[in-house]
Design a protein around this motif. Structure first.
Motif, PDB file in Angstrom:
ATOM      1  N   ASP A 233      32.256  37.694  39.141  1.00 54.55           N
ATOM      2  CA  ASP A 233      33.190  36.725  39.738  1.00 54.55           C
ATOM      3  C   ASP A 233      32.856  36.449  41.206  1.00 54.55           C
ATOM      4  OD1 ASP A 233      34.074  39.431  40.044  1.00 54.55           O
ATOM      5  OD2 ASP A 233      36.050  38.737  40.693  1.00 54.55           O
TER       6      ASP A 233
ATOM      7  N   ASP B 195      38.181  42.673  47.275  1.00 58.14           N
ATOM      8  CA  ASP B 195      37.630  43.689  46.380  1.00 58.14           C
ATOM      9  C   ASP B 195      37.444  45.030  47.081  1.00 58.14           C
ATOM     10  OD1 ASP B 195      36.998  40.988  45.351  1.00 58.14           O
ATOM     11  OD2 ASP B 195      36.189  42.115  43.658  1.00 58.14           O
TER      12      ASP B 195
ATOM     13  N   HIS C 236      41.319  47.386  43.679  1.00 58.26           N
ATOM     14  CA  HIS C 236      41.694  46.238  44.512  1.00 58.26           C
ATOM     15  C   HIS C 236      42.921  46.556  45.357  1.00 58.26           C
ATOM     16  CE1 HIS C 236      39.080  43.139  42.645  1.00 58.26           C
ATOM     17  NE2 HIS C 236      39.174  43.921  41.577  1.00 58.26           N
TER      18      HIS C 236
HETATM   19 ZN   LIG Z   1      34.648  43.177  42.312  1.00 58.64          ZN
END
Ligand SMILES: [Zn+2]
Length: 272
Positions: A65, A155, A194
């Motif tokens: 992503d 992240d 996260h």
């Molecule tokens: Zn990631």
């Protein structure tokens, strides 16, 4: 004409992330997890109001992503270099079936970072999923005799690491991935890697609430919350946590606060 600096998020979600910073001369993308060739080409062709050309793509880590196979291919077609920290490069190669001998747009920089046009980009090591090196970025932009400092970080799960880099920032793009109550309802193992809304909010409050009334500019002009989970977050929850964290410190956020749309481009923000 005075030099300008702009920001836009093109998408910001668990399936695809892509941001841009640009001056009148240089445009740099940060991450490109756009999942179709057509959308990647479309982004570069029309650039949604950005100036030509994209000078470089900076990638935070090897998850799809943040760099899709499609984006890798399209950057190669357009001869746009993709820069990442040297600890990220082996994973990007491996996950995309490239060995060191195959020609690719992937380039590595070290802890000292990289200069692209007016942007000096310095990596900040973040702690994300196991065995996944991941970096945020402090971007210093030279606009004539003005200097601007931008912090981009998604992240990660160790907010303290980022704290010293936030102070003095003019613009912040920060992950607020999930709401802990919604995570209980819709459990997802990977969410633990996260930042949740509360962590993002208290990080911002630690960085900026105490300095809200100090003389001079101590808070950024804008904070954009990004990488919101589809099932485990929504805009109002993320924004409310930040306002609550500042309220607990007895101040209002001294910056414009918004979330990046998950699937659409954000508004263009001028960083002044
Ligand atoms: Zn990631």
């Amino acid at each position: 004409m005075p030099a300008t600096l702009h920001f836009r998020s093109f998408c910001s979600n668990s399936a695809g992330n892509c941001l841009a910073l640009w001056t009148g001369q240089t445009c740099v993308l940060f991450d490109c997890g756009i999942g179709t060739l057509r959308d990647c080409r479309d982004l570069l062709r029309r650039q949604h109001g950005l100036l030509d050309p994209v000078a470089a793509l900076i990638v935070s880590h090897a998850h799809r992503d943040h760099l899709s196979r499609q984006a890798l291919r399209v950057m190669g077609e357009q001869a746009i270099p993709i820069h990442c920290h040297r600890k990220v490069l082996p994973q990007l190669r491996e996950r995309n079936g490239l060995d060191g001998r195959t020609s690719s747009p992937l380039r590595a920089f070290g802890d000292e970072g990289i200069t692209i046009g007016e942007f000096r980009i310095t990596p900040v090591a973040l702690s994300h999923a196991p065995d996944t090196p991941c970096f945020g970025f402090v971007v210093r932009a030279a606009l004539g005799n003005r200097r601007r400092r931008i912090v981009i970080a998604t992240d990660f799960r160790n907010p303290s690491t980022l704290l010293p880099h936030l102070r003095g920032a003019d613009f912040v793009f920060l992950e607020a991935n999930h709401d802990v109550e919604l995570l209980r309802k819709h459990f997802n193992y990977a969410s633990q890697w996260h930042l949740n809304n509360g962590q993002a909010a208290s990080l911002l409050a630690r960085a900026f609430a105490a300095t809200g009334d100090a003389p001079g500019r101590t808070a950024p002009g804008n904070v954009v919350l990004g990488h919101l989970s589809e099932d485990r977050n929504d805009d109002s929850l993320a924004l409310r946590e930040v306002r609550r964290a500042f309220a607990r410190c007895g101040v209002k956020p001294g910056f414009e606060l918004e979330t990046a749309p998950k699937y659409q481009p954000s508004r263009i923000i001028e960083i002044v």
